[in-house]
Design an enzyme around this catalytic site. Structure first.
Site, PDB file in Angstrom:
ATOM      1  N   ALA A 154       0.818  -1.230   0.000  1.00 19.76           N
ATOM      2  CA  ALA A 154       0.000   0.000   0.000  1.00 19.76           C
ATOM      3  C   ALA A 154       0.844   1.268   0.000  1.00 19.76           C
ATOM      4  CB  ALA A 154      -0.939   0.002   1.207  1.00 19.76           C
ATOM      5  N   TYR A 176       5.119 -13.413 -15.096  1.00 22.41           N
ATOM      6  CA  TYR A 176       4.105 -12.579 -14.440  1.00 22.41           C
ATOM      7  C   TYR A 176       2.702 -13.137 -14.723  1.00 22.41           C
ATOM      8  CZ  TYR A 176       1.409  -8.333 -13.331  1.00 22.41           C
ATOM      9  OH  TYR A 176       0.503  -7.441 -12.808  1.00 22.41           O
TER      10      TYR A 176
HETATM   11  P1  NAP Z   1       3.650  -0.685  -8.022  1.00 26.73           P
HETATM   12  O1  NAP Z   1       3.263   0.709  -8.271  1.00 26.73           O
HETATM   13  O2  NAP Z   1       4.948  -1.204  -8.526  1.00 26.73           O
HETATM   14  O3  NAP Z   1       3.548  -0.948  -6.438  1.00 26.73           O
HETATM   15  C1  NAP Z   1       3.819  -2.243  -5.948  1.00 26.73           C
HETATM   16  C2  NAP Z   1       3.514  -2.299  -4.483  1.00 26.73           C
HETATM   17  O4  NAP Z   1       3.747  -3.648  -4.045  1.00 26.73           O
HETATM   18  C3  NAP Z   1       4.410  -1.378  -3.660  1.00 26.73           C
HETATM   19  O5  NAP Z   1       3.652  -0.813  -2.621  1.00 26.73           O
HETATM   20  C4  NAP Z   1       5.455  -2.355  -3.103  1.00 26.73           C
HETATM   21  O6  NAP Z   1       5.933  -1.982  -1.814  1.00 26.73           O
HETATM   22  C5  NAP Z   1       4.631  -3.605  -2.937  1.00 26.73           C
HETATM   23  N1  NAP Z   1       5.482  -4.788  -2.876  1.00 26.73           N
HETATM   24  C6  NAP Z   1       6.288  -5.302  -3.837  1.00 26.73           C
HETATM   25  N2  NAP Z   1       6.941  -6.381  -3.361  1.00 26.73           N
HETATM   26  C7  NAP Z   1       6.534  -6.539  -2.070  1.00 26.73           C
HETATM   27  C8  NAP Z   1       6.845  -7.470  -1.063  1.00 26.73           C
HETATM   28  N3  NAP Z   1       7.729  -8.456  -1.252  1.00 26.73           N
HETATM   29  N4  NAP Z   1       6.226  -7.341   0.146  1.00 26.73           N
HETATM   30  C9  NAP Z   1       5.342  -6.345   0.363  1.00 26.73           C
HETATM   31  N5  NAP Z   1       5.010  -5.429  -0.559  1.00 26.73           N
HETATM   32  C10 NAP Z   1       5.607  -5.533  -1.766  1.00 26.73           C
HETATM   33  O7  NAP Z   1       2.565  -1.684  -8.628  1.00 26.73           O
HETATM   34  P2  NAP Z   1       0.999  -1.483  -8.912  1.00 26.73           P
HETATM   35  O8  NAP Z   1       0.839  -1.181 -10.327  1.00 26.73           O
HETATM   36  O9  NAP Z   1       0.386  -0.616  -7.877  1.00 26.73           O
HETATM   37  O10 NAP Z   1       0.524  -2.992  -8.692  1.00 26.73           O
HETATM   38  C11 NAP Z   1      -0.218  -3.418  -7.565  1.00 26.73           C
HETATM   39  C12 NAP Z   1      -0.847  -4.762  -7.886  1.00 26.73           C
HETATM   40  O11 NAP Z   1      -1.683  -4.621  -9.040  1.00 26.73           O
HETATM   41  C13 NAP Z   1       0.185  -5.834  -8.254  1.00 26.73           C
HETATM   42  O12 NAP Z   1      -0.231  -7.075  -7.742  1.00 26.73           O
HETATM   43  C14 NAP Z   1       0.144  -5.847  -9.767  1.00 26.73           C
HETATM   44  O13 NAP Z   1       0.546  -7.091 -10.300  1.00 26.73           O
HETATM   45  C15 NAP Z   1      -1.327  -5.575 -10.022  1.00 26.73           C
HETATM   46  N6  NAP Z   1      -1.639  -5.033 -11.348  1.00 26.73           N
HETATM   47  C16 NAP Z   1      -1.088  -3.856 -11.796  1.00 26.73           C
HETATM   48  C17 NAP Z   1      -1.434  -3.401 -13.061  1.00 26.73           C
HETATM   49  C18 NAP Z   1      -0.874  -2.129 -13.617  1.00 26.73           C
HETATM   50  O14 NAP Z   1      -1.052  -1.884 -14.838  1.00 26.73           O
HETATM   51  N7  NAP Z   1      -0.224  -1.277 -12.841  1.00 26.73           N
HETATM   52  C19 NAP Z   1      -2.316  -4.115 -13.855  1.00 26.73           C
HETATM   53  C20 NAP Z   1      -2.845  -5.297 -13.368  1.00 26.73           C
HETATM   54  C21 NAP Z   1      -2.499  -5.752 -12.118  1.00 26.73           C
HETATM   55  P3  NAP Z   1       7.356  -1.259  -1.558  1.00 26.73           P
HETATM   56  O15 NAP Z   1       7.520  -0.225  -2.621  1.00 26.73           O
HETATM   57  O16 NAP Z   1       7.163  -0.669  -0.173  1.00 26.73           O
HETATM   58  O17 NAP Z   1       8.421  -2.294  -1.576  1.00 26.73           O
END
Ligand code: NAP
Length: 243
Positions: free
Chosen positions: A9, A151
């Site tokens: 988050a 992924y």
């Molecule tokens: P993001 O901006 O890269 O943020 C990722 C988040 O996950 C960050 O808060 C990060 O925390 C946290 N994280 C990563 N590894 C972690 C770990 N080992 N333990 C705890 N927290 C961890 O990504 P996002 O786009 O918001 O994606 C969030 C979710 O949506 C993911 O599951 C992603 O696969 C999914 N999603 C994203 C998209 C897209 O287009 N963006 C589309 C479909 C699905 P820290 O920074 O504090 O490490």
């Protein structure tokens, strides 16, 4: 006041989900792993407007860290009624270039992280005969994406986990659903150049890239009593990208 834990988050979609719940009157546990400052900024912002939130650091792939995080949340807010399994990592690469270590790491974060968090919150949910679990997958978990085989595989696993767990937990009145977003404007897509973004918009009937708040709205609905009869479903807010 209900308590929600949002993993990952500190940034992106999870950040927007946490803010949505907190400003809607929930106790929110903001999980982060490496982005302490970003998570702190969110908590400061929420505190200023009188919302209840706490920061909890944990790498979700590490069961011990997850258990410690859950203990802290329980101590401050009591039982967790809503779990949003959002933390995730992605990487674009050819299938032939994926190393064994990369394969394990992505599965450990994207899938095992959900296993750890879900097992951790379930005893209280089962005892209370009530709970909502929302897992964040992706359109690529439904269709598969070239150069994102790993992924896509983790995100497909999340769909399988959601459906099976919904069947197992239905008798305990715990709803398990999955949100599979289309392309959302977050750091995860920061390596996409202008041309790639343009192409993605053209492939999307609504002609736009999604926002984290779009996903937060869907997640919030699934976590509400309005969704009490919905379980085992995959909801994909994607602008019509996938129909
Ligand atoms: P993001 O901006 O890269 O943020 C990722 C988040 O996950 C960050 O808060 C990060 O925390 C946290 N994280 C990563 N590894 C972690 C770990 N080992 N333990 C705890 N927290 C961890 O990504 P996002 O786009 O918001 O994606 C969030 C979710 O949506 C993911 O599951 C992603 O696969 C999914 N999603 C994203 C998209 C897209 O287009 N963006 C589309 C479909 C699905 P820290 O920074 O504090 O490490």
């Amino acid at each position: 006041m209900k308590t929600v834990l949002v993993t990952g988050a500190s940034r992106g979609i999870g950040h927007d989900i946490a803010r949505h719940f907190a400003t809607s009157g929930f106790n929110v546990a903001i999980n982060y792993n490496t982005s302490r400052e970003a998570a702190g900024r969110l908590q400061d912002e929420l505190q200023k407007v009188g919302c209840n939130s706490m920061l909890v650091k944990a790498d979700v792939s590490d069961r011990e860290q997850v258990n410690q995080m859950l203990q802290l949340v329980n101590r401050q807010f009591g039982d967790i009624e809503i779990l949003i399994n959002n933390a995730g990592i992605a990487k674009q690469q050819l299938f032939t270039d994926i190393t064994s270590g990369e394969w394990d790491r992505m599965f450990d974060v994207n899938v095992k992280g959900m296993f750890h968090c879900t097992q951790g919150v379930l005893p209280a949910m089962i005892r209370n005969h009530c709970g909502k679990i929302i897992n964040i997958s992706s359109v690529w978990g439904i269709t598969g994406a070239s150069c994102e085989v790993l992924y896509s595989t983790t995100k497909a696993a999340i769909i399988g986990m959601t459906k099976a767990l919904a069947k197992e937990l239905g008798p305990s009145n715990i709803q398990v659903n999955c949100v599979a977003p289309g392309v959302i404007d977050t750091d995860m897509n920061s390596d996409l150049d202008a041309e790639a973004i343009k192409e993605l918009k053209e492939q999307t009937p609504l002609g736009v890239i999604g926002k984290g708040t779009d996903i937060a709205e869907t997640v919030f609905f699934l976590a509400s009593q309005k969704a009490d009869f919905i379980t085992g479903q995959i909801i994909s807010p994607n602008g019509g990208f996938l129909i």
